[in-house]
Design a protein around this motif. Structure first.
Motif, PDB file in Angstrom:
ATOM      1  N   HIS A 174       0.814  -1.222   0.000  1.00  0.00           N
ATOM      2  CA  HIS A 174       0.000   0.000   0.000  1.00  0.00           C
ATOM      3  C   HIS A 174       0.842   1.265   0.000  1.00  0.00           C
ATOM      4  N   ILE A 175       2.161   1.121  -0.023  1.00  0.00           N
ATOM      5  CA  ILE A 175       3.036   2.298  -0.017  1.00  0.00           C
ATOM      6  C   ILE A 175       4.014   2.211  -1.182  1.00  0.00           C
ATOM      7  N   ASP A 176       3.979   3.225  -2.015  1.00  0.00           N
ATOM      8  CA  ASP A 176       4.919   3.333  -3.137  1.00  0.00           C
ATOM      9  C   ASP A 176       6.119   4.146  -2.650  1.00  0.00           C
ATOM     10  N   GLU A 177       7.224   3.457  -2.371  1.00  0.00           N
ATOM     11  CA  GLU A 177       8.392   4.124  -1.804  1.00  0.00           C
ATOM     12  C   GLU A 177       9.026   5.123  -2.755  1.00  0.00           C
ATOM     13  N   VAL A 178       8.912   4.879  -4.054  1.00  0.00           N
ATOM     14  CA  VAL A 178       9.469   5.803  -5.036  1.00  0.00           C
ATOM     15  C   VAL A 178       8.736   7.144  -4.965  1.00  0.00           C
ATOM     16  N   VAL A 179       7.421   7.081  -4.915  1.00  0.00           N
ATOM     17  CA  VAL A 179       6.622   8.302  -4.808  1.00  0.00           C
ATOM     18  C   VAL A 179       6.822   8.952  -3.441  1.00  0.00           C
ATOM     19  N   LEU A 180       6.887   8.121  -2.400  1.00  0.00           N
ATOM     20  CA  LEU A 180       7.083   8.666  -1.060  1.00  0.00           C
ATOM     21  C   LEU A 180       8.410   9.415  -0.964  1.00  0.00           C
ATOM     22  N   LYS A 181       9.452   8.897  -1.604  1.00  0.00           N
ATOM     23  CA  LYS A 181      10.726   9.612  -1.561  1.00  0.00           C
ATOM     24  C   LYS A 181      10.612  10.965  -2.258  1.00  0.00           C
ATOM     25  N   ARG A 182       9.840  11.039  -3.343  1.00  0.00           N
ATOM     26  CA  ARG A 182       9.649  12.347  -3.994  1.00  0.00           C
ATOM     27  C   ARG A 182       9.009  13.333  -3.028  1.00  0.00           C
ATOM     28  N   ILE A 183       8.078  12.845  -2.218  1.00  0.00           N
ATOM     29  CA  ILE A 183       7.445  13.708  -1.221  1.00  0.00           C
ATOM     30  C   ILE A 183       8.467  14.143  -0.179  1.00  0.00           C
ATOM     31  N   VAL A 184       9.301  13.213   0.271  1.00  0.00           N
ATOM     32  CA  VAL A 184      10.333  13.561   1.250  1.00  0.00           C
ATOM     33  C   VAL A 184      11.282  14.603   0.667  1.00  0.00           C
ATOM     34  N   ILE A 185      11.683  14.421  -0.585  1.00  0.00           N
ATOM     35  CA  ILE A 185      12.568  15.383  -1.244  1.00  0.00           C
ATOM     36  C   ILE A 185      11.922  16.767  -1.322  1.00  0.00           C
ATOM     37  N   ASN A 186      10.654  16.799  -1.701  1.00  0.00           N
ATOM     38  CA  ASN A 186       9.985  18.073  -1.965  1.00  0.00           C
ATOM     39  C   ASN A 186       9.356  18.718  -0.733  1.00  0.00           C
ATOM     40  N   GLU A 187       8.954  17.894   0.251  1.00  0.00           N
ATOM     41  CA  GLU A 187       8.088  18.417   1.304  1.00  0.00           C
ATOM     42  C   GLU A 187       8.583  18.187   2.733  1.00  0.00           C
ATOM     43  N   HIS A 188       9.597  17.350   2.946  1.00  0.00           N
ATOM     44  CA  HIS A 188       9.872  16.940   4.329  1.00  0.00           C
ATOM     45  C   HIS A 188      10.314  18.092   5.214  1.00  0.00           C
ATOM     46  N   SER A 189      10.924  19.141   4.655  1.00  0.00           N
ATOM     47  CA  SER A 189      11.339  20.271   5.493  1.00  0.00           C
ATOM     48  C   SER A 189      10.132  20.960   6.128  1.00  0.00           C
ATOM     49  N   LYS A 190       8.949  20.824   5.517  1.00  0.00           N
ATOM     50  CA  LYS A 190       7.744  21.431   6.078  1.00  0.00           C
ATOM     51  C   LYS A 190       7.293  20.722   7.355  1.00  0.00           C
TER      52      LYS A 190
END
Length: 225
Positions: free
Chosen positions: A121-137
């Motif tokens: 249920h978790i796409d790690e490739v997409v999740l990493k894009r979120i971490v790259i783009n959004e994790h500082s928030k």
């Protein structure tokens, strides 16, 4: 490694959520589709109302799992860092050569992510894009100090310390192992972002990956002093 990971449960600080999303099909759908929706429209435009439409559920049902979208982002980033920590430990645990171990660690922490079928249920490739783009928030907030005291960032800090330990094992005299370790992990996210969006200010590309740069950086720093 995938067979080992298939038996592992990703444990997240239970203060981050109201109800464990892993405990129900609805919770898993919330996680799965929140990743896809944030990747599609960005975290700023993301709302529980929009997510509810995507999963065919009331907005109020999502609030039973997370009190805010900020807490959901904390959950997603914590899940990613925990998953990455497992990857790091399993990849380096049996390695005795200190240089080989450190080199492998840098590769795991900075390489392009591939899909891990252990978590359907978790796409790690997409999740990493979120971490790259959004994790500082997740931490550039007024509440960062109080959330840090609650342990919301403990897995991220633990990951940095694991890399720091490997740096120190390789070169016990190096004065800045924590700074170097955190620079590698944070810098990898930044270089992946530049590679995808600002290619004119980085040498990183599909050919020269961030992992290549950071291995070069770390070993030149440790060897050349």
């Amino acid at each position: 490694m995938k067979y080992l990971l298939s038996n592992i449960k990703i444990n997240i600080n239970d203060k981050i959520y109201l109800k464990d999303p892993e405990s129900s099909d609805l919770g898993k759908r919330i996680i799965e589709h929140s990743i896809l929706l944030i990747d599609d429209i960005g975290f700023d435009a993301f709302t529980f109302k929009k997510l509810g439409v995507k999963i065919g559920s009331n907005e109020s049902s999502i609030y039973r799992y997370f009190e805010s979208k900020h807490m959901l982002l904390l959950y997603l980033t914590s899940w990613y860092w925990t998953w990455l920590e497992y990857q790091l430990v399993l990849s380096t645990n049996s390695l005795e050569d200190k240089k080989v171990k450190l080199e492998k660690a840098i590769t795991v922490l900075t390489q392009t992510t591939t899909l891990d079928s252990s978590f359907s249920h978790i796409d790690e490739v997409v999740l990493k894009r979120i971490v790259i783009n959004e994790h500082s928030k997740s931490y550039l907030t007024k509440e960062v100090d109080s959330e840090n005291k609650e342990g919301y960032f403990s897995v991220y800090k633990r990951l940095v310390n694991r890399l720091k330990d490997m740096v120190s094992e390789f070169d016990v005299s190096y004065k800045y192992p924590l700074t170097l370790a955190s620079t590698v992990i944070e810098g990898a996210m930044h270089q992946h972002f530049l590679k995808d969006h600002f290619q004119s200010i980085t040498e990183c590309s599909d050919v020269l990956q961030p992992k290549d740069f950071f291995k070069d950086l770390v070993f030149n720093v440790l060897i050349s002093k």
